[in-house]
Design an enzyme around this catalytic site. Structure first.
Site, PDB file in Angstrom:
ATOM      1  CB  ALA A 214      74.907  -4.594  29.665  1.00 14.82           C
TER       2      ALA A 214
ATOM      3  CG  ASP B 189      73.353  -4.592  24.781  1.00 17.29           C
ATOM      4  OD1 ASP B 189      72.742  -4.290  25.827  1.00 17.29           O
ATOM      5  OD2 ASP B 189      74.402  -4.015  24.422  1.00 17.29           O
TER       6      ASP B 189
ATOM      7  CG  HIS C 191      77.970  -0.527  24.931  1.00 17.21           C
ATOM      8  ND1 HIS C 191      78.923  -1.169  25.680  1.00 17.21           N
ATOM      9  CD2 HIS C 191      77.764   0.680  25.509  1.00 17.21           C
ATOM     10  CE1 HIS C 191      79.278  -0.373  26.689  1.00 17.21           C
ATOM     11  NE2 HIS C 191      78.585   0.753  26.607  1.00 17.21           N
TER      12      HIS C 191
ATOM     13  CB  THR D 299      73.863   5.848  36.540  1.00 19.44           C
ATOM     14  OG1 THR D 299      74.178   4.650  37.241  1.00 19.44           O
ATOM     15  CG2 THR D 299      74.115   7.027  37.450  1.00 19.44           C
TER      16      THR D 299
ATOM     17  CG  ASN E 139      72.585  -2.553  32.172  1.00 17.95           C
ATOM     18  OD1 ASN E 139      72.719  -3.766  32.348  1.00 17.95           O
ATOM     19  ND2 ASN E 139      73.538  -1.786  31.688  1.00 17.95           N
TER      20      ASN E 139
HETATM   21  C1  LIG Z   1      75.517   0.927  28.940  1.00 23.44           C
HETATM   22  C2  LIG Z   1      75.389  -0.063  27.879  1.00 23.44           C
HETATM   23  C3  LIG Z   1      76.119  -1.258  27.943  1.00 23.44           C
HETATM   24  C4  LIG Z   1      77.117  -1.540  29.028  1.00 23.44           C
HETATM   25  O1  LIG Z   1      76.494  -1.634  30.260  1.00 23.44           O
HETATM   26  P1  LIG Z   1      77.290  -2.124  31.549  1.00 23.44           P
HETATM   27  O2  LIG Z   1      76.236  -2.667  32.455  1.00 23.44           O
HETATM   28  O3  LIG Z   1      77.977  -0.915  32.102  1.00 23.44           O
HETATM   29  O4  LIG Z   1      78.275  -3.172  31.127  1.00 23.44           O
HETATM   30  C5  LIG Z   1      75.915  -2.195  26.950  1.00 23.44           C
HETATM   31  N1  LIG Z   1      75.050  -1.979  25.954  1.00 23.44           N
HETATM   32  C6  LIG Z   1      74.334  -0.838  25.849  1.00 23.44           C
HETATM   33  C7  LIG Z   1      73.372  -0.668  24.728  1.00 23.44           C
HETATM   34  C8  LIG Z   1      74.487   0.157  26.824  1.00 23.44           C
HETATM   35  O5  LIG Z   1      73.791   1.292  26.729  1.00 23.44           O
END
Ligand SMILES: *Cc1c(COP(=O)(O)O)cnc(C)c1O
Length: 488
Positions: free
Chosen positions: A190, A353, A270, A124, A382
């Site tokens: 995400a 994603d 995810h 993070t 992210n």
């Molecule tokens: C961490 C992650 C998410 C969720 O991320 P957030 O920003 O906490 O909602 C979604 N997809 C993947 C591939 C992730 O690694």
């Protein structure tokens, strides 16, 4: 103000983590809001200077000494009950006492995500630069929901996301400065982006079906043809009834049309994908991934094609594939350059994603992570994971933002109608009020926004600041009267 902070942070974000994660879970991170309630104290700007500097030292010391700690705290559930009173203090507490609590109550019970021996979940983000930006963001504390509500916030967001497009090697058409309808915006997470993408894809397909009643012909007299025919007949009656009753029901979010929709993702995707599908009330089919590119788990084109065919035979309407570029569990990469053209040919929206691994496309050796992105309808990653920007900052791009933004625009849905019905009134009082409102804002000594109730356009004045006194209100009244005198 979050956006301001993020844009500033993006500017500075360096990169050094490598995405090695063994956990399939995402985890809600600790939000500073929860700490705010905890610190009820007496403060003025002088105390902010002295205690604020002490807080900065506290944070810097935390970082310098993090190695001396253990990654996991030694506390049991409910530990906080012995440390904090059961009710809020009745008088303000001194910061000296609160500083003691920071170590005893907060830090001692914290899991240290940035400890060098913390190998859980995912990296993070945090950086000194991002902390600086957080201070600025918290200090200005504005809101940027339109350009006018904070121009610098809006424009920084747009410009810095264009830089990220270049840095990552994403398609030019994603840029806000590009001539086309593409755009980039910052979402909080995400999970939110996934939900937005699913609803955008759903609305795109609903609109397509409604616009082309012959659309059902592509399946002839199979199950889905009959299903769509039934749906369309019902839609016609519902829409007319709603309009007559004054019920808001946007034609592109019509549940009678999407009740047979099905979307796809990898079985490695995810958990937020399942949640997004669930909340959007559509079916999700997780496709079996196989070991392919780099020996990691991903969905092949053949698997996707077979699923689409099977589901059409079942009478379902496939409308979306959600590709994962870097699955959280094992960093599998769905091959978008292969899957994208299949989605285009089959009329499926494709969202990527790349929350976890996306940031690594900043490095030349990981540029393959953006292969095929010219095919995708939307893309998200992210910066609050490997991107060194403190939680939360989740950039998202659309190939056709103009098209998609209509699906989320409340103004267009009912205000447009409202304006139409009051247009005739503009040669009355309403036009004068509008003229007055514009003149007040051009004058710049005070700022207010107009509103309408049942067709009456009026100047809406709200006392917003803690610093506003009766004198300020009288000042505002005088400015308004002065300008009104000049105009009328
Ligand atoms: C961490 C992650 C998410 C969720 O991320 P957030 O920003 O906490 O909602 C979604 N997809 C993947 C591939 C992730 O690694």
């Amino acid at each position: 103000m979050d956006r301001y902070r993020k844009c500033v942070s993006v500017l500075f974000a360096p990169l050094f983590f490598f995405p090695i994660a063994l956990s399939p879970f995402s985890f809600p991170l600790w939000e500073p809001q929860r700490l705010r309630l905890f610190s009820i104290s007496d403060m003025d700007s002088q105390k902010l200077r002295t205690d604020g500097k002490r807080m900065l030292d506290f944070v810097a010391d935390y970082w310098d000494g993090i190695r001396e700690r253990r990654p996991l705290p030694d506390v049991k559930p409910g530990y906080i009950r012995d440390l904090v009173p059961t009710t809020a203090p009745t008088s303000p507490e001194d910061w000296t006492k609160i500083f003691d609590d920071l170590e005893n109550v907060v830090i001692n019970g914290a899991t240290h995500w940035h400890h060098p021996h913390f190998f859980a979940y995912f990296p993070t983000a945090l950086s000194y630069q991002s902390i600086m930006a957080d201070i600025l963001s918290g200090g200005i504390a504005g809101i940027g929901f339109t350009w006018k509500s904070c121009p610098s916030m809006t424009e920084l967001e747009m410009s810095s996301l264009d830089w990220v497009v270049d840095l990552m090697g994403l398609p030019e058409h994603f840029k806000n400065s590009h001539d086309g309808p593409g755009c980039g915006i910052i979402q909080s997470t995400a999970s939110d982006s996934t939900m937005v993408a699913i609803m955008a894809a759903r609305a795109t397909k609903v609109e397509q079906i409604k616009a082309e009643p012959t659309f059902m012909k592509w399946v002839g007299e199979t199950g889905v043809g009959r299903t769509l025919k039934g749906i369309l007949d019902r839609v016609k009656t519902n829409t007319t009834d709603d309009e007559a009753a004054g019920i808001i029901s946007p034609h592109f979010h019509d549940p009678t049309v999407f009740e047979r929709f099905v979307m796809y993702c990898s079985d490695q995707a995810h958990s937020s994908v399942e949640k997004g599908a669930m909340l959007s009330a559509i079916r999700l089919r997780k496709l079996k991934s196989t070991r392919g590119f780099l020996g990691n788990y991903s969905v092949t084109g053949q698997t996707l094609r077979d699923a689409i065919k099977e589901d059409r035979e079942r009478g379902y309407v496939p409308f979306m594939f959600l590709a994962t570029v870097g699955t959280t569990c094992s960093c599998g990469v769905d091959q978008v350059d292969e899957l994208g053209p299949i989605c285009a040919a089959e009329g499926l929206y494709i969202h990527v994603d790349a929350a976890y691994a996306g940031t690594f496309a900043l490095c030349d050796e990981f540029k393959y992570l953006t292969r095929g992105m010219e095919h995708v309808d939307s893309y998200n990653f992210n910066l609050h994971k490997a991107g060194m920007v403190n939680f939360d900052c989740s950039p998202m791009w659309f190939k056709n933002g103009t098209h998609v933004s209509r699906f989320f625009n409340v103004d267009a849905l009912y205000l447009a109608h409202e304006y139409q019905s009051t247009a005739a009134d503009y040669r009355s009082t309403n036009a004068d009020n509008e003229k007055l409102c514009n003149a007040i804002n051009e004058d710049r000594r005070i700022h207010l926004v107009p509103s309408t109730v049942h067709g009456t356009y009026f100047l809406r004045m709200v006392v917003c600041s803690q610093l506003t006194t009766l004198d300020d209100v009288i000042f505002a009244k005088n400015v308004i009267c002065q300008i009104a005198d000049r105009l009328f």
